[in-house]
Design an enzyme around this catalytic site. Structure first.
Site, PDB file in Angstrom:
ATOM      1  CE  LYS A 122       6.159  73.474  50.160  1.00  0.00           C
ATOM      2  NZ  LYS A 122       5.225  72.470  50.672  1.00  0.00           N
TER       3      LYS A 122
ATOM      4  CE  LYS B 155      16.899  66.930  38.303  1.00  0.00           C
ATOM      5  NZ  LYS B 155      17.859  65.836  37.994  1.00  0.00           N
TER       6      LYS B 155
ATOM      7  CE  LYS C 140       8.190  70.709  52.862  1.00  0.00           C
ATOM      8  NZ  LYS C 140       7.688  69.791  51.820  1.00  0.00           N
TER       9      LYS C 140
ATOM     10  NE  ARG D  90       8.643  65.707  44.643  1.00  0.00           N
ATOM     11  CZ  ARG D  90       8.626  66.702  43.766  1.00  0.00           C
ATOM     12  NH1 ARG D  90       9.762  67.261  43.386  1.00  0.00           N
ATOM     13  NH2 ARG D  90       7.502  67.158  43.271  1.00  0.00           N
TER      14      ARG D  90
ATOM     15  CG  ASN E 293       3.260  66.644  40.873  1.00  0.00           C
ATOM     16  OD1 ASN E 293       3.261  66.566  42.087  1.00  0.00           O
ATOM     17  ND2 ASN E 293       2.300  66.103  40.147  1.00  0.00           N
TER      18      ASN E 293
END
Length: 412
Positions: free
Chosen positions: A159, A354, A250, A315, A46
């Site tokens: 991330k 994921k 975060k 997400r 994505n």
């Protein structure tokens, strides 16, 4: 380089350059630099497909860059919605210019080419964009290292954080990439409040490029390849560690935000308090485990802004809300049951993507526990205990408070 303003060009000043971690003297081999930049994106999910829209348009217009942007695709078979037939994802991307599985409804620039062979995708690349779960990197990096141009550098959009199994200390993904690539390879990061679908639709947003490639020309060129005003506005800073750690931490706070939302009726005040305490714990974690952190980093897009958008639209928040609503229905709420619930939610809601927040929560908890610092990070601790020990979701508010500064300093 560092904080010597005489070495910073007017272009960099306009884009608000700040210092951060100072790299060693090894720099990109500019004596072997090709005439034009070759970009390869490692990952086609994505976010990888979304950033490909920006890089594709910029590569086509910038004179120092080859038009073609290669995107490595983990090959899989997808079903075409029009006639229910099957096709290879790479072929669909190259013919329809759309990633129908991970970014449906968004046209990719025609100069973005999907390449399922990793070696071919990376051949002679001068700039690598890493945008895939970091768990997959160890198997890919040996092939990448052998294929890229000698002057190659990288930017990670991953991330997450790695953790040294021996020292139990956090390791930046960008540093792991640098070590695996060797030869003076340098890797910066791009982090920020960047919901992939919104970037792909060219909604206005900001992002933070943290890098120091040891050469001001390469710093500026890298910035230009990402910066696409007025829609995708990029600021460059030097604090790679701070920007990258924010991008991982975060996601843990976002789990807590999802728990608050899953309770229902808590209102905006509770969530605002969670974000404030979450930002403070992120700041304390970075100061504890990394050197050269710039406090101003937390006010950039990679800090506060990314935390806000992730805790409202990401997400990790969405899946944590689903977890909070489903957990009370389980008679057994041990770690095994929690792991299964997270796996079921991930499979149902993310269509192959994921969660990074759950993995980060586990690893950060283990690190803090090994250093006897859990009491100094009550929010991180509480989020883990709900997520993996099955504690009642209502206890999330127990973690929304700040320990006195001396309680952390006494542990160091």
């Amino acid at each position: 380089f560092g904080n010597n303003i005489e070495n910073i060009s007017p272009y960099s000043l306009r884009h608000h350059h700040r210092g951060g971690d100072i790299y060693d003297s090894t720099s990109i081999d500019t004596t072997m630099t090709p005439e034009k930049e070759r970009i390869c994106i490692i990952g086609s999910g994505n976010w990888g497909s979304a950033i490909a829209t920006v890089l594709g348009r910029n590569a086509a217009r910038l004179p120092f860059c080859h038009d073609e942007v290669r995107m490595w695709v983990f090959e899989e078979t997808v079903t075409l919605p029009a006639d229910n037939t099957s096709a290879k994802l790479s072929e669909v991307i190259n013919t329809r210019h759309e990633n129908i599985k991970y970014l449906p409804g968004v046209k990719l620039p025609s100069n973005v080419r999907a390449v399922p062979d990793l070696k071919d995708a990376c051949k002679d690349a001068t700039l690598l964009i890493f945008v895939l779960p970091h768990q997959f990197l160890p198997k890919l990096l040996p092939t990448i290292r052998k294929s890229v141009h000698r002057s190659c550098r990288g930017v990670s959009l991953i991330k997450g954080l790695g953790f040294d199994t021996k020292t139990k200390l956090p390791v930046l993904i960008s540093k792991s990439i640098e070590e695996a690539m060797g030869g003076g390879f340098r890797c910066g990061v791009l982090m920020g409040a960047n919901i992939a679908d919104e970037v792909a639709k060219q909604n206005m947003c900001e992002s933070t490029l943290a890098c120091d490639f040891g050469n001001e020309e390469w710093n500026e060129k890298t910035l230009q390849l990402f910066d696409e005003p007025p829609n995708f506005r990029v600021t460059r800073i030097g604090d790679v560690a701070g920007a990258e750690a924010c991008g991982a931490l975060k996601n843990i706070v976002a789990l807590g935000a999802g728990f608050v939302d899953g309770l229902g009726g808590s209102g905006g005040n509770t969530k605002a308090a969670l974000l404030r305490v979450g930002l403070l714990e992120m700041t304390a974690f970075c100061a504890t485990f990394f050197h050269g952190i710039d406090q101003g980093t937390f006010l950039e897009s990679c800090g506060m802004a990314d935390l806000i958008t992730t805790c409202y639209g990401g997400r990790n928040r969405r899946c944590a809300e689903a977890f909070a609503k489903a957990l009370p229905k389980f008679q057994t709420k041990d770690s095994q049951a929690c792991d299964k619930l997270w796996s079921d939610i991930e499979n149902k809601m993310l269509d192959g993507q994921k969660l990074q927040g759950t993995l980060a929560a586990k690893e950060v908890y283990a690190l803090l526990e090994s250093r006897q610092l859990l009491d100094s990070f009550p929010l991180f601790r509480t989020i883990y205990e709900i997520a993996f020990n099955g504690k009642p979701v209502e206890l999330i508010t127990d973690g929304i408070y700040v320990k006195p500064p001396t309680s952390l300093l006494s542990k160091l």
